[in-house]
Design an enzyme around this catalytic site. Structure first.
Site, PDB file in Angstrom:
ATOM      1  N   TYR A 257      51.206  58.334  55.947  1.00  0.00           N
ATOM      2  CA  TYR A 257      50.702  57.919  57.262  1.00  0.00           C
ATOM      3  C   TYR A 257      49.503  58.769  57.646  1.00  0.00           C
ATOM      4  CZ  TYR A 257      54.898  55.095  57.980  1.00  0.00           C
ATOM      5  OH  TYR A 257      55.875  54.149  57.869  1.00  0.00           O
ATOM      6  N   GLU A 258      48.469  58.143  58.201  1.00  0.00           N
ATOM      7  CA  GLU A 258      47.247  58.892  58.480  1.00  0.00           C
ATOM      8  C   GLU A 258      47.467  59.987  59.519  1.00  0.00           C
ATOM      9  OE1 GLU A 258      44.153  56.208  59.745  1.00  0.00           O
ATOM     10  OE2 GLU A 258      44.900  56.055  61.767  1.00  0.00           O
ATOM     11  N   ALA A 259      48.581  59.934  60.210  1.00  0.00           N
ATOM     12  CA  ALA A 259      48.906  61.007  61.145  1.00  0.00           C
ATOM     13  C   ALA A 259      49.198  62.310  60.417  1.00  0.00           C
ATOM     14  CB  ALA A 259      50.111  60.610  61.995  1.00  0.00           C
ATOM     15  N   GLY A 260      49.468  62.244  59.110  1.00  0.00           N
ATOM     16  CA  GLY A 260      49.675  63.477  58.346  1.00  0.00           C
ATOM     17  C   GLY A 260      51.022  63.598  57.668  1.00  0.00           C
TER      18      GLY A 260
ATOM     19  N   GLN B 107      45.495  66.794  59.477  1.00  0.00           N
ATOM     20  CA  GLN B 107      44.755  65.584  59.096  1.00  0.00           C
ATOM     21  C   GLN B 107      43.554  65.929  58.228  1.00  0.00           C
ATOM     22  OE1 GLN B 107      44.760  63.802  63.182  1.00  0.00           O
ATOM     23  NE2 GLN B 107      45.369  61.999  62.033  1.00  0.00           N
TER      24      GLN B 107
END
Lengths: 305, 258, 305, 258
Positions: B54-57, B85
């Site tokens: 997930y791009e949130a990390g 990130q």
């Protein structure tokens, strides 16, 4: 160790000046609504608001008229839809025109990194084939000195003030957070002044028991604000859940300027501080947002004497 | 797959088609909404070892509930790794470690270029859209891209109002000429049909139809004369097990039933 | 979850080939002597050895004749003095000439970061006024596209194999370390193949209980080697101390080529593997190196259902 | 300071002088050996709040023992923050957060340029020294630099064999013209005297003598005709308390007594 503890009111009054560039960061998590609301209450003006994801907090701040400009990379109500107040400002100039400066996520991250590292630019593989560089002259390209390859660059970003929410800090501002780290560290190191807002103030000994968890050292922190529930309706990992129903409800409220005004009157101007806001939210809501427990297994750093 | 017995919605068919497109993948960059359900369905069906990024990390997330946002706390607790990130975009995505990226948007053109920024003019937009987020980087770096979008003439357009994220640009080897490391668009999963880009010009091509959908129905929603594969297959409808997973486990409230 | 567990012998045989570029990283801490010794035992040749601080391990490897070239930033026996074997190779070509490629610490860090991030270069403020760029043509300067400023750049570094030591991993290679993180993460992400060597193999559940502690995901790991005391005479935070008396003793041994040969015969060629090395070290030494306990205070990630 | 009663060694005088030079500082980038003892002495005397930063990645270290190396595990346990070296060099050092940097080397010239790389020629050195480590970056970024070196004609030379780390380069405003953010050399602490660079040309200058040391004794160990301050002070000898700290707490084994 001298204390940096301040009330939110004093911290905002002291460090957020009219015309300042302000970054309230936190990716979905750790978004400091308490700081945003205090900025609205103190009627700050002409701010440049900086965030990867402006989220509902900047929607509210733009609606309240504190902002002149927005620097961002994703303009949505995460998982819900549009940020209607910001759209009204951009599409119709309501309540006032809003200048925008737009990047991708990685571009914003890179800007903070360059700002934190005192670099004149940050290189990244992005923007090739995109129209973003056409509308943002700050996005440029440089040639690698090792070959033909070109790479995009973005300039450093140094907010006048960065406000970071976290789980805990000591009174000197040594700050630990866990969960989605976002760009909290980079945005703090990039800033001229740093306000840390935490759910708990802990002893220095707690910090020193796990130094790898310290993302932000007191060295760069100007003020520490102890503000439980300061991130609601965003969340703090292990402390409370994201208030998803509120994010859905904001989608309705924010479609109507009058309802936004009424909401600000009731929940921002109408309360003295975050403690009153939390009381107004009520025990049932806070209980609904309380997660179960899931503790990290402790690790042994060893005593070396 | 076992026989189809139940009726299903267009969204369910999209989810199922997206999940099946993940067969053989190891890592997927997950977007919220339909891609999120599709990835979790894939883990329960065709790719049990699929790791969600997930791009949130969060890497290797194992959410106990279906998250509303891609920054949900349920993506953190119990995941394998959670990082800044900066690390996620530098070392995972730009580092070439992401196999499949999921994207969607307001407009797509025949080369799979995507607009998520504005409708009409940039400086005086009629509709201001969310912007890139991580989409521009996902489009450049993922080894292959899957799009999920509902068919409509407003979305499948001859000319984008703004190019946020590059697909095959002007087609052919344009990506390679610009040194883009990722492979580019692989499939477009819609509510009526599946599209690919398996031609030298890299133009979008009708690859297969969903059960009961006619070619004309598809063409009516596309703003350019689209090519089609020589033989048009029909996609398998959802199996009972796929539908049970979606309805009982992944979306019990039916938020994505439509 | 399929296992990546291998013996050190098998991991080195499979991934370290003659002529390979190999990074065994770890800044004072986590230096995987067990891997270095196995490389010597398997008589690998023509390696390019990469490390910020070559330390005693590369002194031994160079003396044993495995290396053709050294890429580094600080050539000392930390806290003691010279690396005499490497000096003999550079100053006198013994046992064979050693090519060198030299940076500063930040330059080496930047090379790993660029390698890990697939960037054509890494910019840093360094080398102005230094002679290092004169002797290393890979250090160059680029002009900022935002002004007159020039900044140094270094090229990406992508070792054929990186070997990283850590406290713990699961069998899929999801690896957690605490203490001096050094460049372990960056060197691993930069590598074509990664061998992780750990003191303990733990359940996936231990890893998942504290995901912020996971620096290296199994995604990029090719082999996991379970090798207790694998870093001695370097150390592993919380598991054993640095064997400082050995570092001081090496300063004497290494001044004399014959004594180095004898030492390698006894402690490397003369033992089958690290388990035998640890037995040979003996219980008293291992006991001397055992630290007291200093546990991190656990944190609550919260259960969200 | 209380009266001096005890005899002391040249090293002890160096350590004490270095510790006193830290008065008023908030952060110091600590090297191993004498600087390490000096910094810890400063925390016990003139600057209790001084935060120690080690290039290994530890900030706010509070070591329970005197570390042999700058990567000692005692620097980790109980420190305030431990981070990757990428973060340390990017955000702390290059970020301008380090006030004082300590350096030493094999050769120094009149402008405080430093050689830690080779004696004689780079490609065929008579002595191969350790190289830069972090010294080049410390020299460029620390707000002020303190050098600790024993006086000798081999060390204080007219011309360096190799410039590893820049001091004032060719003197005057050469640093500023190259956009170097750090302030450059501040003091050179030796075993016989203290030097500064408080002139427009930024040439090293004899600033004060240690008790019992003559000007001639100093000049005999310097490879160029060095300037001197108009009035030469004599440094205060170590106090009893300073000596007690060094001998009982910081270096009980007398490793640095010489």
């Amino acid at each position: 160790m001298s204390t940096k503890l301040l009330s939110m009111r004093d911290a905002i009054a002291r460090y957020v000046f009219d015309g300042a560039s302000v970054a309230i960061e936190g990716f979905t998590a750790f978004i400091c609504f308490a700081a945003g609301h205090e900025i609205i209450r103190q009627r700050k003006r002409d701010l440049t608001l900086i965030r990867m994801t402006p989220d509902v907090i900047y929607d509210q701040m733009v609606a309240a008229g504190v902002a002149r400009k927005l620097v961002f990379s994703y303009l949505g109500n995460p998982g819900v839809g549009s940020l209607h107040c910001i759209r009204r400002a951009i599409e119709q100039g309501i309540p006032r025109p809003l200048e925008i400066e737009e990047y991708s996520h990685f571009g914003m991250i890179g800007r903070y990194v360059a700002g934190a590292a005192r670099l004149p630019f940050y290189p990244l593989h992005s923007y090739t084939g995109s129209d973003l560089p056409k509308v943002n002259p700050h996005i440029r390209f440089v040639q690698s000195p090792y070959g033909e390859e070109k790479v995009a660059v973005v300039p450093p970003l140094n907010p006048d003030v960065t406000i970071v929410h976290a789980q805990r800090a000591d009174i000197a501002g040594n700050t630990q957070l866990w969960g989605l780290l976002g760009v909290q560290k980079e945005a703090a190191f990039a800033a001229r002044q740093v306000i840390v807002v935490v759910e708990e103030i802990v002893d220095e000994a707690a910090i020193r028991s796990d130094p790898n968890r310290t993302l932000i050292p007191g060295l760069i922190v100007n003020a520490v604000v102890h503000e439980p529930f300061g991130a609601h309706p965003s969340y703090v990992q292990g402390y409370y859940d994201r208030d998803n129903p509120f994010y859905l409800k904001w989608d309705e409220i924010s479609r109507d300027g009058q309802r936004v005004s009424d909401w600000l009157d009731e929940w921002v101007y109408g309360v003295a501080d975050r403690a009153e806001y939390a009381r107004k939210l009520g025990a049932a809501t806070l209980q609904r947002l309380k997660p179960g427990e899931a503790w990290s297994q402790p690790v042994n750093y060893g005593a070396y004497r | 797959m076992n026989a189809q017995a139940t009726s299903f919605t267009a969204s369910e068919m999209m989810i199922v088609t997206a999940a099946r497109a993940l067969a053989g993948a190891h890592t997927v960059f997950v977007g919220v909404g339909l891609p999120n359900i599709a990835c979790n369905l894939a883990r329960r069906t065709v790719v049990p070892d699929l790791e969600l990024i997930y791009e949130a990390g969060a890497y290797g997330a194992s959410p106990a509930r279906l998250p509303l946002s891609i920054g949900d706390p349920a993506l953190v607790s119990g995941s394998i790794a959670v990082m800044s990130q900066a690390d996620l975009f530098s070392f995972y995505l730009q580092g070439g470690r992401v196999e499949v990226g999921f994207l969607g948007g307001a407009q797509i053109d025949r080369y799979g270029n995507l607009n998520t920024t504005v409708i009409s003019d940039y400086t005086t937009p009629s509709v201001r859209l969310p912007g890139s987020g991580g989409a521009c980087e996902i489009a450049i770096h993922a080894q292959r891209l899957l799009y999920i979008m509902r068919l409509s003439k407003r979305a499948f357009v001859e000319r984008l109002d703004f190019t946020t994220s590059p697909g095959y640009l002007s087609g052919g080897d344009a990506r390679r000429r610009l040194n883009m490391p990722g492979g580019g668009p692989h499939r477009v999963i819609t509510d009526k049909a599946l599209f690919d880009f398996e031609t030298p010009t890299r133009e979008m091509r009708l690859a297969s139809l969903y059960p009961g959908v006619s070619v004309e129905e598809v063409l009516a929603h596309i703003g350019w004369p689209i090519a089609r594969a020589e033989t048009l297959q029909v996609n398998e409808p959802p199996t009972d097990e796929e539908l049970r997973c979606i309805r009982e486990e992944l979306d019990p409230l039916g938020l994505y039933r439509l």
